[in-house]
Design an enzyme around this catalytic site. Structure first.
Site, PDB file in Angstrom:
ATOM      1  CG  HIS A  61      15.665   2.319  -4.325  1.00  0.00           C
ATOM      2  ND1 HIS A  61      14.588   3.147  -4.090  1.00  0.00           N
ATOM      3  CD2 HIS A  61      16.599   2.668  -3.387  1.00  0.00           C
ATOM      4  CE1 HIS A  61      14.851   3.947  -3.079  1.00  0.00           C
ATOM      5  NE2 HIS A  61      16.063   3.681  -2.635  1.00  0.00           N
ATOM      6  CD  GLU A  63      11.673  -0.871  -5.990  1.00  0.00           C
ATOM      7  OE1 GLU A  63      10.773  -0.649  -5.171  1.00  0.00           O
ATOM      8  OE2 GLU A  63      12.878  -0.606  -5.777  1.00  0.00           O
ATOM      9  CB  CYS A  93      10.802   5.543  -3.705  1.00  0.00           C
ATOM     10  SG  CYS A  93      12.029   5.414  -5.039  1.00  0.00           S
ATOM     11  CB  CYS A  96      11.416   2.749  -7.842  1.00  0.00           C
ATOM     12  SG  CYS A  96      13.110   2.609  -7.199  1.00  0.00           S
TER      13      CYS A  96
END
Length: 236
Positions: A61, A63, A93, A96
């Site tokens: 992801h 992040e 999410c 993250c």
């Protein structure tokens, strides 16, 4: 007054800007897009210099990619105060969110402000708890509004000549709905916004389901901002 040209030729961020279609596709709150997009800026100490860049999902992801990238950069100095501003097409999410909290715990001189265009799988209890934990750890989380869209357009987008002020005007309804649900998340209230995908998973429909606890705990101005609740209302 709008400029008659695009971003200045001497702008050091020019090569790092995204195209208008990318911004409109990624940050339209009415649509679902699979790819997450992050626009970010970093300010160091009392310096007026601002570092701006963008990122997308890879095998990880966006992040996590940011955290790994900034921690490995030579210019990153944990002893100097650092302010980071994220403009995310999707909220983090739960995994993250956990990674973000761990990064901030390791670097107490870093502050983080997150603006989001949409809530990612907000019915998932883990995602809800992850966002609440971020908030409780001191991270500012807000839904993007017109000023944020304007700011991103001017500072992160390679807009055409004469289009400096032509950032996309998305309906405030969606921003207000996401802001309402974000308030529910931070306040440990049950979900009130139900979203369904329509038209090839792009445009979305919604239902607003309010319980007594929502009327009791949510300030009236947040509920009224959706335009779906009319006065007079009996607050119980």
């Amino acid at each position: 007054m709008a400029s008659d040209r695009g971003p200045p030729a001497g702008d050091p961020t020019l090569r790092r800007r995204i195209e208008p279609w990318e911004f409109e596709f990624s940050f339209d709150p009415r649509k679902f897009c699979k790819e997450a997009c992050l626009l970010y800026e970093i300010r160091w100490g009392n310096s007026r210099d601002v570092w701006r860049h963008s990122g997308k999902n890879t095998t990880k992801h966006v992040e996590r990619n940011f955290i790994e990238k900034i921690a490995s950069e030579r210019y990153f100095c944990p002893s100097i105060s650092c302010s980071i501003f994220w403009y995310l097409s999707w909220s983090p999410c739960w995994e993250c969110s956990k990674a973000i909290r761990e990064f901030l715990n390791q670097h107490p001189n870093v502050t983080l402000v997150i603006y989001i265009a949409r809530l990612f799988q907000h019915m998932d209890p883990q995602n809800r708890q992850g966002l609440k934990d971020l908030f409780l750890s001191g991270v500012t989380i807000q839904v993007m509004r017109a000023p944020e869209y304007d700011y991103c357009w001017r500072n992160f987008v390679n807009y055409p000549q004469g289009k400096e002020a032509h950032w996309p005007r998305y309906p405030p309804l969606w921003m207000n709905l996401y802001a309402l649900e974000l308030y529910c998340i931070i306040s440990s209230l049950p979900p009130c916004l139900q979203i369904s995908r329509r038209y090839q998973n792009q445009l979305i429909g919604f239902r607003l389901i309010l319980r007594n606890c929502h009327y009791q705990m949510i300030p009236p101005y947040i509920l009224l901002a959706t335009g779906m609740i009319q006065l007079p209302v009996t607050w119980r």
